[in-house]
Design a protein around this motif. Structure first.
Motif, short mmCIF file in Angstrom:
data_model
loop_
_atom_site.label_atom_id
_atom_site.label_comp_id
_atom_site.label_asym_id
_atom_site.label_seq_id
_atom_site.Cartn_x
_atom_site.Cartn_y
_atom_site.Cartn_z
N VAL A 180 13.13 23.84 42.51
CA VAL A 180 13.18 22.49 43.07
C VAL A 180 14.56 21.89 42.84
O VAL A 180 15.32 22.35 41.99
N ALA A 181 14.85 20.81 43.57
CA ALA A 181 16.19 20.24 43.56
C ALA A 181 16.51 19.44 42.31
O ALA A 181 17.64 19.42 41.86
N ASN A 182 15.51 18.76 41.70
CA ASN A 182 15.83 17.92 40.56
C ASN A 182 14.71 17.97 39.52
O ASN A 182 13.63 18.47 39.77
N PHE B 31 6.88 16.74 38.29
CA PHE B 31 5.73 16.47 39.15
C PHE B 31 4.97 17.76 39.44
O PHE B 31 3.75 17.81 39.37
N VAL B 32 5.71 18.83 39.77
CA VAL B 32 5.08 20.11 40.07
C VAL B 32 4.37 20.66 38.84
O VAL B 32 3.24 21.17 38.92
N CYS B 33 5.00 20.53 37.66
CA CYS B 33 4.36 21.00 36.42
C CYS B 33 3.08 20.23 36.13
O CYS B 33 2.08 20.81 35.69
N THR B 34 3.07 18.93 36.38
CA THR B 34 1.87 18.13 36.18
C THR B 34 0.78 18.60 37.12
O THR B 34 -0.39 18.73 36.73
N TYR B 35 1.14 18.87 38.37
CA TYR B 35 0.15 19.35 39.34
C TYR B 35 -0.40 20.72 38.92
O TYR B 35 -1.59 20.96 39.00
#
Length: 193
Positions: free
Chosen positions: A26-28, A34-38
Motif C-alpha cells: 500500500v502507498a502509506n 486500516f488493512v491490518c485492522t480489516y
C-alpha cells in the motif's frame, strides 16, 4: 525465512520457521493500518505452502488449455439454444510462449540525410511561415520526428546565441530581461500582462 523459538506453557520450546508472505503493498502507513485492522477482524484463507516453479505453472496452463478445449468441443456439439455455461474464475496464469515463435518486432533506425545550409534554411522558413512539419519533412527525405528534432535543436541554439548577448531593457516597463526568440523586445511580465 526466519527461525524463531517460542516457549510453551508446559515448559517445552517450539522451533518455528517463519516464511513471510506479502499480502499487499500500500502507498502509506494509514492505509496499511486500516488493512491490518480489516485482516485482524476476518479469517484469512492462507495458501498452501509449497514449492512453486515452472513445472507447476506449466501444469496449470495445460489444465486450463484442456478445459478450454473441452468447452469448445461441448459448444460445437450442442444446439445453439442449449448453450449456457458457467465460467469459473481462472487464476492468473503465466504466458507460455511456444518454441519457434516469431521474432519480436524491431524498429529500423534511419540516419537522417545530411541537408545543406540552404535546404535547412528553406525548411525552417516554411516552418516559420506556418506550414506543418509533417508536410515539410517528406520534401527533404526526412521523417516528421527527424525534422522536428532538427528544428528544436536549431531553436535551442538560436536561443542560446540570443541569451549570450546579455540582458536588455524591456520596451514597455524598462526592467532588465534576457530576450527570447518569441519575444525579443518585451519581458515575460509584459508578454502575459
Amino acid at each position: 525465512m526466519t527461525v524463531i523459538l517460542r516457549d510453551r506453557p508446559d515448559g517445552a520450546v517450539e522451533i518455528l520457521l517463519m516464511d513471510p508472505i506479502i499480502l499487499e503493498v500500500v502507498a502509506n502507513r494509514e492505509m496499511a493500518r486500516f488493512v491490518c485492522t480489516y485482516i485482524g477482524a476476518t479469517e484469512l484463507e492462507v495458501p498452501e505452502l509449497g514449492a512453486f516453479g515452472f513445472a507447476t505453472a506449466a501444469a496449470d496452463v495445460a489444465e486450463s488449455e484442456a478445459e478450454a478445449l473441452a468447452l469448445a468441443v461441448a459448444v460445437e456439439q450442442s444446439p445453439p439454444q442449449a448453450i449456457r455455461t458457467v465460467r469459473k474464475p481462472r487464476a492468473n496464469l503465466p504466458a507460455v510462449i511456444k518454441e519457434g515463435s516469431s521474432a519480436p518486432a524491431r524498429i529500423e533506425h534511419h540516419v537522417p540525410a545530411r541537408l545543406t545550409d540552404e535546404q535547412l534554411s528553406a525548411a525552417f522558413r516554411r516552418i516559420v511561415d506556418g506550414e506543418k512539419i509533417a508536410a515539410i519533412a517528406p520534401d527533404f527525405a526526412l521523417t516528421m520526428g527527424q525534422l522536428r528534432g532538427i528544428w528544436a535543436n536549431h531553436r535551442r541554439n538560436m536561443q542560446s546565441h540570443i541569451a549570450e548577448g546579455g540582458q536588455k531593457a524591456c520596451v514597455l516597463c524598462r526592467r532588465a530581461f534576457t530576450p527570447s526568440l518569441t519575444h525579443p523586445d518585451t519581458c515575460a511580465r509584459c508578454n502575459h500582462g
